[in-house]
Design a protein around this motif. Structure first.
Motif, PDB file in Angstrom:
ATOM      1  N   LEU A   1       1.257   0.827  -4.566  1.00  0.00           N
ATOM      2  CA  LEU A   1      -0.077   1.386  -4.750  1.00  0.00           C
ATOM      3  C   LEU A   1      -0.080   2.898  -4.514  1.00  0.00           C
ATOM      4  CD1 LEU A   1      -2.324  -1.352  -3.078  1.00  0.00           C
ATOM      5  CD2 LEU A   1      -1.854  -0.999  -5.506  1.00  0.00           C
ATOM      6  N   HIS A   2       1.068   3.433  -4.146  1.00  0.00           N
ATOM      7  CA  HIS A   2       1.168   4.844  -3.774  1.00  0.00           C
ATOM      8  C   HIS A   2       2.215   5.543  -4.646  1.00  0.00           C
ATOM      9  CE1 HIS A   2       3.591   7.604  -1.101  1.00  0.00           C
ATOM     10  NE2 HIS A   2       2.441   8.224  -1.077  1.00  0.00           N
TER      11      HIS A   2
ATOM     12  N   ILE B   1      -6.887  -4.278 -10.359  1.00  0.00           N
ATOM     13  CA  ILE B   1      -5.631  -4.995 -10.136  1.00  0.00           C
ATOM     14  C   ILE B   1      -5.822  -6.494 -10.364  1.00  0.00           C
ATOM     15  CG2 ILE B   1      -4.709  -3.242  -8.595  1.00  0.00           C
ATOM     16  CD1 ILE B   1      -5.345  -4.996  -6.277  1.00  0.00           C
ATOM     17  N   ALA B   2      -4.888  -7.090 -11.095  1.00  0.00           N
ATOM     18  CA  ALA B   2      -3.763  -6.417 -11.707  1.00  0.00           C
ATOM     19  C   ALA B   2      -3.142  -7.349 -12.728  1.00  0.00           C
ATOM     20  CB  ALA B   2      -2.726  -6.066 -10.677  1.00  0.00           C
TER      21      ALA B   2
ATOM     22  N   THR C   1       0.818  -1.215   0.000  1.00  0.00           N
ATOM     23  CA  THR C   1       0.000   0.000   0.000  1.00  0.00           C
ATOM     24  C   THR C   1       0.856   1.272   0.000  1.00  0.00           C
ATOM     25  OG1 THR C   1      -1.892  -1.108   0.987  1.00  0.00           O
ATOM     26  CG2 THR C   1      -1.769   1.273   1.289  1.00  0.00           C
TER      27      THR C   1
ATOM     28  N   ALA D   1      -5.130  -2.808   3.809  1.00  0.00           N
ATOM     29  CA  ALA D   1      -5.736  -1.943   2.796  1.00  0.00           C
ATOM     30  C   ALA D   1      -7.063  -1.364   3.276  1.00  0.00           C
ATOM     31  CB  ALA D   1      -5.969  -2.742   1.520  1.00  0.00           C
TER      32      ALA D   1
ATOM     33  N   ARG E   1      -3.519   4.947  -2.954  1.00  0.00           N
ATOM     34  CA  ARG E   1      -3.868   5.952  -3.956  1.00  0.00           C
ATOM     35  C   ARG E   1      -4.501   7.203  -3.341  1.00  0.00           C
ATOM     36  NH1 ARG E   1      -6.628   1.093  -6.604  1.00  0.00           N
ATOM     37  NH2 ARG E   1      -6.232   0.459  -4.479  1.00  0.00           N
TER      38      ARG E   1
ATOM     39  N   CYS F   1      -6.238   0.923 -11.114  1.00  0.00           N
ATOM     40  CA  CYS F   1      -7.005  -0.107 -10.416  1.00  0.00           C
ATOM     41  C   CYS F   1      -7.280  -1.254 -11.350  1.00  0.00           C
ATOM     42  CB  CYS F   1      -8.261   0.484  -9.783  1.00  0.00           C
ATOM     43  SG  CYS F   1      -9.485   1.048 -10.954  1.00  0.00           S
TER      44      CYS F   1
ATOM     45  N   GLY G   1      -9.553  -3.353  -4.865  1.00  0.00           N
ATOM     46  CA  GLY G   1      -8.819  -2.628  -5.905  1.00  0.00           C
ATOM     47  C   GLY G   1      -9.667  -2.357  -7.131  1.00  0.00           C
TER      48      GLY G   1
ATOM     49  N   GLU H   1      -6.249   7.106 -10.625  1.00  0.00           N
ATOM     50  CA  GLU H   1      -5.805   5.925  -9.893  1.00  0.00           C
ATOM     51  C   GLU H   1      -5.489   4.821 -10.882  1.00  0.00           C
ATOM     52  OE1 GLU H   1      -8.299   3.178  -8.023  1.00  0.00           O
ATOM     53  OE2 GLU H   1     -10.169   4.070  -8.720  1.00  0.00           O
TER      54      GLU H   1
END
Lengths: 293, 161, 490
Positions: free
Chosen positions: C40-41, C170-171, C36, C70, C76, C168, C249, C166
């Motif tokens: 994801l960031h 995933i993935a 995360t 999460a 995000r 998303c 996600g 974003e």
């Protein structure tokens, strides 16, 4: 005209009928014949060394069918992290074991270190309190502040991780020098320090699990509040308990919201599965817990 | 153990209780009426709202023995006699006033109590009345809309301000 | 804790973003707690902008607090919040218009596919379109009048913007494998046509409020030209479903929906073979439309139900070349993430006496690609924005110095109630369909939670600035009455 059916139509939800009439079936709504109830014994301190967990008195209480401690899970796997991250220097992250029940140390308020299975929920609660009273946990200084955690090497969440750092990650490391140079020579730089506040998903349905064992076929069934039953099956079977995947069925019935909190395979789920087996006379075991995180 | 008798959804019922048995447990475990949900056990979320003698009550904070003999109504008693959705239930479906469905029984019971007291509530009155019920899925938009629609008001143009 | 630096020229053209973050994982690792704050960031740290230089550093720390995992958006929202807050601060420092600064820095429609300096490849988007749309929805030109009306009530009014993107759906497994994922992130579906022509569709995605039972049935019914009521969606049981990686996600429709769509295509392909035999025509001459297999250019046709029945009662059936039965499974692994994006505009009123913030208007213009069920999409955005407003205004997990959780029940952890939020104004008419999944969908579940927190906080800062509190350039979330009051009176 908006479409009245098929792709692009605002079709009314068929699932609403059962939810609006009280006929949804969430995990805690189920009541399997002979169902027992599990209650966790949770740490009241943030950091402590487990000196003694005496379950004898609790085990002798009315209705108590089984007790578990961290010792019972010392030989099985921990709940794995889903992703392996490498640090900037290429070394893999530090990944301490996350046991089903805490063993040796408790590491946060709410960390479960024992569990009781009893015929009724109230009996299990009463016995869990007795285990708490009969346990001795030596409180250690808590690592709470992140900056202090990194700075103070003497105070460790995990004894084997000296600076409390899991990883130090850079993205993309090859960009770094170029970015540093661009910032240095830029006409204007705005700097902001901020905190992304820590949140709790709080899906309205608390987590709950029912573990069942069928002695005739040696099959297990786990009914649980999950966003991903197949992933839970894979993790429980292959990573944590080492049982064949084809002997474990995982069911996620109606689930009251997730928002990410019901992706993880929690220790309580593994425990419910084990409790189902240990407790052959009452082959199912229900745990119900409110989130403490 | 004490046998507690009350009227639930028009029928006389009874179940064994301890002194500490909550009305929510009496309904869910004793009578197997699991439409009444328990989301928090601290009287904050409102998923467990039922009507006791016509008043909305959080059933997780009432002892079953204290309401012996009462007339209780739960989500299972809200549909029409022919099994079709009642007006409020239908409005929730029509306006997508629910997603995961867990808070929904409490929302419907609170909404029914509101409309019994105040047949044409304003947006503000609906929001104020539902403050004891938490929903995590809908952002409340479609719940408020559904309750206003159930009261017969035109909701086609509802928006902020 | 994040320190973010934004480098730009004096006209507000972005040159570089650099961040340094300390992230708390709690006492143990969880499923998504390591990814995360990182992939994801960090991969989202270019936002919808054509910034050439980005570097992200994240150090993750164990503490004696509960393990984290999460939460809607996961990484995000943090990226979006850091970026959109620092952009807002920069605009104020240089006296630039926040709408214009975003406009001049957006990746433009002629640049797709666009690879960012943090390694994502955005396939489609139109960030100018969603910004234009939200400005129209919000009547930005009329703000001054609304501000005056608020002032007449004794309230400070502010407007805050957030333009978010974003990754998303995933993935792609080949990508997440490189990024350290320990499993693949494809999904699967089985479409079982029963002998009487109705369908059981087993999907690996799990519905816990999203409405798959309805929407997935709409898609199958639409593709097969049959009533939605003949399609049953089965989910949530490993004994019934081939496999699946579940729902998170914003992936259910983009990944599992695509698997389902491909399985339906296989059903149609097999149906054509059966129809060709029954209609004594070449397979290439069979067309399928509105639930009927027809010989092109003739009135010879068999309904979907007749073909299904024949597959299970194969009296007149090409058994020597075709297996009986009508059931197909597809696994689908996406080629790329999907990239929903949008522009959110929030207006708040701040009570100067108490510091209390009221969100009085919230406008969302999103691009989710193709839309399967508008009612459900709107509901997802409402819910996400509701949670985002919660994060911005009231939600906060607090531990004391001994590691005791001070917000351990709903009595102490503040969540938005019905009275704390307004009606939301939601639009999804800007649609650039995803180029690499068969439905052209992008995912909408997390959008609201990602885009909304910076819009709220930017609006609060705007209100305070316009109200003369020029020293207040930032307040950490949650922007509670006490924090606002303290900042105003510092």
């Amino acid at each position: 005209m908006p479409k009245d059916h098929g792709i692009g139509a605002s079709s009314k939800r068929r699932e609403d009928i059962r939810f609006l009439t009280g006929k949804g079936t969430y995990t805690d709504d189920m009541n399997i014949a002979g169902q027992a109830h599990a209650v966790m014994v949770r740490s009241t301190v943030a950091h402590g060394r487990i000196k003694r967990v005496d379950t004898a008195a609790a085990a002798a209480m009315p209705g108590v069918l089984a007790v578990f401690t961290g010792e019972d899970f010392a030989a099985v796997g921990g709940n794995p992290a889903g992703w392996l991250i490498n640090s900037r220097d290429g070394t893999p992250m530090r990944e301490p074991k996350r046991p089903v029940l805490a063993h040796g140390k408790v590491r946060h308020v709410g960390d479960a270190y024992a569990a009781v299975v009893a015929e009724t929920y109230q009996q299990a609660r009463d016995a869990a309190q007795v285990i708490a009273d009969d346990s001795e946990i030596e409180e250690l200084p808590a690592v709470v502040n992140m900056a202090a955690a990194v700075a103070n090497a003497s105070n460790r969440v995990h004894d084997e991780i000296p600076d409390n750092v899991c990883y130090d990650w850079g993205w993309i490391e090859d960009n770094r020098a170029k970015v540093d140079a661009a910032i240095k020579s830029a006409p204007h730089v705005t700097t902001l320090e901020l905190v992304n506040n820590r949140l709790v998903p709080n899906a309205m349905e608390p987590r709950a699990s029912i573990g069942e064992f069928f002695p005739g076929t040696q099959d297990y069934k786990l009914t649980t509040t999950s966003q991903n039953p197949h992933l839970t099956r894979l993790l429980v079977a292959a990573f944590v308990l080492g049982i064949p995947e084809n002997k474990l069925q995982v069911v996620a019935p109606d689930v009251g919201g997730g928002f990410g909190s019901k992706i993880y395979h929690y220790g309580e789920e593994a425990l419910a599965r084990c409790a189902g087996r240990r407790n052959a006379a009452s082959p199912s075991c229900r745990t119900r817990m409110a989130e403490t995180t | 153990m004490t046998k507690v008798t009350m009227t639930v959804n028009g029928k006389s019922v009874s179940a064994e209780t301890e002194g500490r048995t909550l009305l929510s447990a009496y309904l869910r475990d004793g009578l197997r009426l699991t439409g009444t949900h328990v989301g928090c056990d601290t009287s904050q979320c409102g998923a467990c709202v039922v009507h006791v003698d016509g008043k909305p009550v959080k059933s997780c904070t009432v002892f079953a023995q204290d309401v012996a003999g009462a007339d209780v109504r739960t989500i299972e008693g809200m549909a029409n006699a022919d099994g079709s959705l009642g007006v409020i239930q239908q409005a929730f479906q029509d306006h997508h006033g629910l997603q995961c469905g867990f808070c929904t029984p409490g929302m419907v019971m609170s909404a029914a109590a509101l409309l019994a007291e105040n047949p044409k509530p304003s947006e503000h009155e609906v929001r104020h009345y539902l403050d004891g019920n938490i929903c995590r899925c809908t952002g409340y938009h479609n719940i408020v809309k559904a309750v206003m629609a159930a009261s017969g008001q035109d909701v086609s143009a509802l928006a902020a301000e | 804790m994040t320190k973010i630096e934004l480098a730009c020229d004096l006209e507000g053209n972005f040159i570089a973003f650099r961040t340094e973050t300390l992230a708390n994982v709690g006492a143990y690792l969880s499923n998504f707690s390591t990814v995360t704050p990182t992939f994801l960031h960090g991969t989202l740290m270019a936002g919808p902008y054509k910034v050439p230089n980005v570097y992200v550093n994240v150090k993750t720390v164990f503490t004696n607090t509960a393990p984290v995992d999460a939460y809607r958006g996961a990484g995000r929202p943090e990226a979006t919040y850091s970026l959109e807050r620092v952009v807002d601060k920069m605009c104020r420092e240089l006296g630039l218009d926040p709408f214009e600064v975003r406009r001049k820095n957006f990746v433009t429609t002629d640049m797709f596919p666009y690879t960012t300096p943090v390694a994502l490849a955005y396939d489609t988007g139109d960030y100018h379109a969603t910004l234009d749309k939200v400005m129209e929805m919000a009547d930005v030109a009329g703000f001054e009048k609304r501000r005056a009306a608020s002032a007449a009530k004794g309230k400070l009014r502010g407007m805050g913007l957030s333009t978010w993107i974003e990754a998303c759906g995933i993935a792609p497994s080949h990508l997440v494998g490189i990024l350290g994922a320990r499993v693949g992130l494809y999904d699967a579906a089985t479409v079982r046509v029963n002998a009487t022509g109705n369908l059981s569709v087993m999907v690996g995605a799990h519905s816990h409020g999203q409405g798959h039972e309805t929407v997935f049935a709409q898609i199958v019914a639409d593709k097969l030209g049959i009533p939605e009521s003949s399609v049953e969606i089965v989910h949530g049981d490993t004994a019934k479903i081939p496999f699946g990686m579940g729902s998170y996600g914003s992936r259910s429709l983009a990944v599992c929906g695509s698997a389902m769509s491909k399985a339906v295509d296989k059903i149609i392909a097999k149906g054509k073979k059966i129809a060709a035999h029954m209609l004594e025509a070449a397979e290439g001459d069979i067309t399928f439309e509105d639930g009927k297999f027809s010989v092109a250019g003739t009135d010879k046709a068999k309904t979907f139900g007749e073909i299904a029945f024949s597959a299970y009662v194969p009296h007149n059936y090409p058994l020597e070349t075709l297996e009986p039965g009508l059931e197909e499974t597809a696994f689908y692994d996406p080629a790329n993430f999907t990239y929903p994006a949008g522009a959110y505009l929030c207006e708040v009123e701040v009570d100067e006496g108490t510091g209390k913030v009221d969100v009085v208007a919230f406008h969302c213009a999103d691009d989710f690609g193709n839309i399967m069920n508008p009612m459900i999409v709107e509901g997802q955005v409402h819910g996400g924005v509701g949670q985002g407003i919660g994060q911005a205004l009231c939600e906060f997990t607090t531990y004391d110095e001994n590691g005791q959780l001070l917000t351990g029940s709903y009595m102490d952890y503040a969540m938005p109630r019905a009275e704390d939020v307004p009606f939301y104004n939601v639009d999804y008419s800007c649609q650039t369909p995803c180029t690499h999944n068969p439905l052209g969908v992008k995912g909408c579940g997390e959008a609201g939670a990602i885009g909304s927190p910076p819009a709220v906080v930017n609006a609060v800062i705007d209100a305070l600035q316009r109200g003369g509190h020029k020293h207040v350039t930032h307040i950490d979330m949650p922007v509670s009455p006490s924090r606002v009051w303290t900042a105003m009176n510092a």
